[in-house]
Write an enzyme that holds these catalytic residues in place. Structure first.
Site, PDB file in Angstrom:
ATOM      1  N   ASP A  39       0.822  -1.203   0.000  1.00 33.70           N
ATOM      2  CA  ASP A  39       0.000   0.000   0.000  1.00 33.70           C
ATOM      3  C   ASP A  39       0.857   1.254   0.000  1.00 33.70           C
ATOM      4  OD1 ASP A  39       0.599   0.562   2.708  1.00 33.70           O
ATOM      5  OD2 ASP A  39      -1.354  -0.032   3.428  1.00 33.70           O
ATOM      6  N   ASN A  47      -4.429  11.971   1.120  1.00 34.26           N
ATOM      7  CA  ASN A  47      -5.852  12.179   0.829  1.00 34.26           C
ATOM      8  C   ASN A  47      -6.397  13.400   1.569  1.00 34.26           C
ATOM      9  OD1 ASN A  47      -7.425  10.816  -1.000  1.00 34.26           O
ATOM     10  ND2 ASN A  47      -8.142   9.286   0.428  1.00 34.26           N
ATOM     11  N   HIS A  52      -9.397  13.920  -2.243  1.00 41.46           N
ATOM     12  CA  HIS A  52      -9.675  12.566  -2.719  1.00 41.46           C
ATOM     13  C   HIS A  52      -9.380  12.397  -4.206  1.00 41.46           C
ATOM     14  CE1 HIS A  52     -11.242  11.052   1.038  1.00 41.46           C
ATOM     15  NE2 HIS A  52     -11.868  12.208   1.198  1.00 41.46           N
ATOM     16  N   ASP A  56      -7.180   9.443  -5.528  1.00 34.92           N
ATOM     17  CA  ASP A  56      -7.627   8.530  -6.590  1.00 34.92           C
ATOM     18  C   ASP A  56      -6.615   8.485  -7.731  1.00 34.92           C
ATOM     19  OD1 ASP A  56      -9.899   7.986  -5.142  1.00 34.92           O
ATOM     20  OD2 ASP A  56     -11.254   9.126  -6.435  1.00 34.92           O
ATOM     21  N   GLU A  82      -6.237   1.712  -0.178  1.00 30.44           N
ATOM     22  CA  GLU A  82      -4.981   1.853  -0.902  1.00 30.44           C
ATOM     23  C   GLU A  82      -4.150   0.581  -0.838  1.00 30.44           C
ATOM     24  OE1 GLU A  82      -3.728   2.879   3.281  1.00 30.44           O
ATOM     25  OE2 GLU A  82      -5.539   3.017   2.107  1.00 30.44           O
TER      26      GLU A  82
END
Length: 187
Positions: A39, A47, A52, A56, A82
Site C-alpha cells: 500500500d 488524501n 480525494h 484517486d 490503498e
C-alpha cells in the site's frame, strides 16, 4: 464484475477466483507462489491534505507503475482502500523479494501527477498447499505492518522476519477459528 472501477485492477471477487487457480497451478508445477500486500505510505495524509481526487489519481498511477513491472503471469488486485495484492510465481523467496523491491523502487522513482513522490511498503509470504487464503493474507499483512512500523518504503518477507526473530509466529487465522469453535462446543 471482476475489476475495480477506479484502477482497473482485479477486485476482491476477481482475486478470489484467480487465487484458487494460481495455487492449484503452482502445486501442479511444484513452483513456489508468493503473495504480497502493498500500500501507499501515508495515504490518509495525502488524501486529507490534497483531496480525494489526488488520492484517486495516485491509486490509478500506482496500478499503472506496478503493471509495467509485472510479468503477464503475475496478478494484481485491489484489496481495499490503498491496499493491493500481488500474486507472483517466483523460484524462491529471494527472487520474490527482488521482484517486489523492483515494484517499490519503480513507485518511488515515479512522478505522480498532483502528488509528486509516493512510496509504498510491501509485505509478502510464500504460499503452501496447506494454506487457506486468510492465513496467507494474515502473514503478508504482518510483514506489511512491520515495514510500516519500521520506516516505510521497504519490502519485508514474513519468513525472513520470523527467522531473524523480528516477528513471532502467531496462530493462523484458520486455526484460531477452529479453536474458537472447539471452545464454544466444550464450554
Amino acid at each position: 464484475v471482476r475489476h475495480d472501477q477506479l484502477t482497473g485492477a482485479l477486485n476482491r471477487r476477481g482475486l478470489d477466483e484467480i487465487y484458487e487457480n494460481e495455487v492449484a497451478r503452482a502445486n501442479r508445477r511444484r513452483s513456489p507462489l508468493c503473495v504480497a500486500l502493498l500500500d501507499i505510505d501515508n495515504f490518509k495524509k495525502l488524501n486529507d491534505s490534497l483531496g480525494h481526487d489526488a488520492g484517486d489519481a495516485a491509486l490509478i498511477h500506482l496500478v499503472s507503475v506496478i503493471r509495467e513491472t509485472l510479468r503477464p503471469q503475475d496478478t494484481l488486485a485491489r484489496f481495499g482502500g490503498e491496499e493491493f495484492v500481488v500474486i507472483l510465481n517466483a523460484a524462491d523467496e529471494k527472487l520474490a523479494a527482488a521482484s517486489f523491491n523492483r515494484f517499490r523502487i519503480s513507485v518511488e522513482n515515479h512522478e505522480f501527477p498532483q502528488v509528486g513522490q509516493v512510496t509504498c511498503s510491501i509485505g509478502f509470504t510464500a504460499v503452501s498447499a496447506m494454506d487457506v487464503p486468510t492465513d496467507v493474507v494474515g502473514r503478508a499483512d504482518e510483514a506489511l505492518y512491520f515495514a510500516k512500523e519500521h520506516g516505510r518504503n521497504q519490502v519485508n518477507g514474513y519468513d525472513e522476519l520470523v527467522m531473524s526473530g523480528k516477528l513471532r509466529i502467531t496462530a493462523p487465522a484458520s486455526q484460531a477459528l477452529i479453536q474458537s469453535d472447539v471452545d464454544e462446543i466444550f464450554l
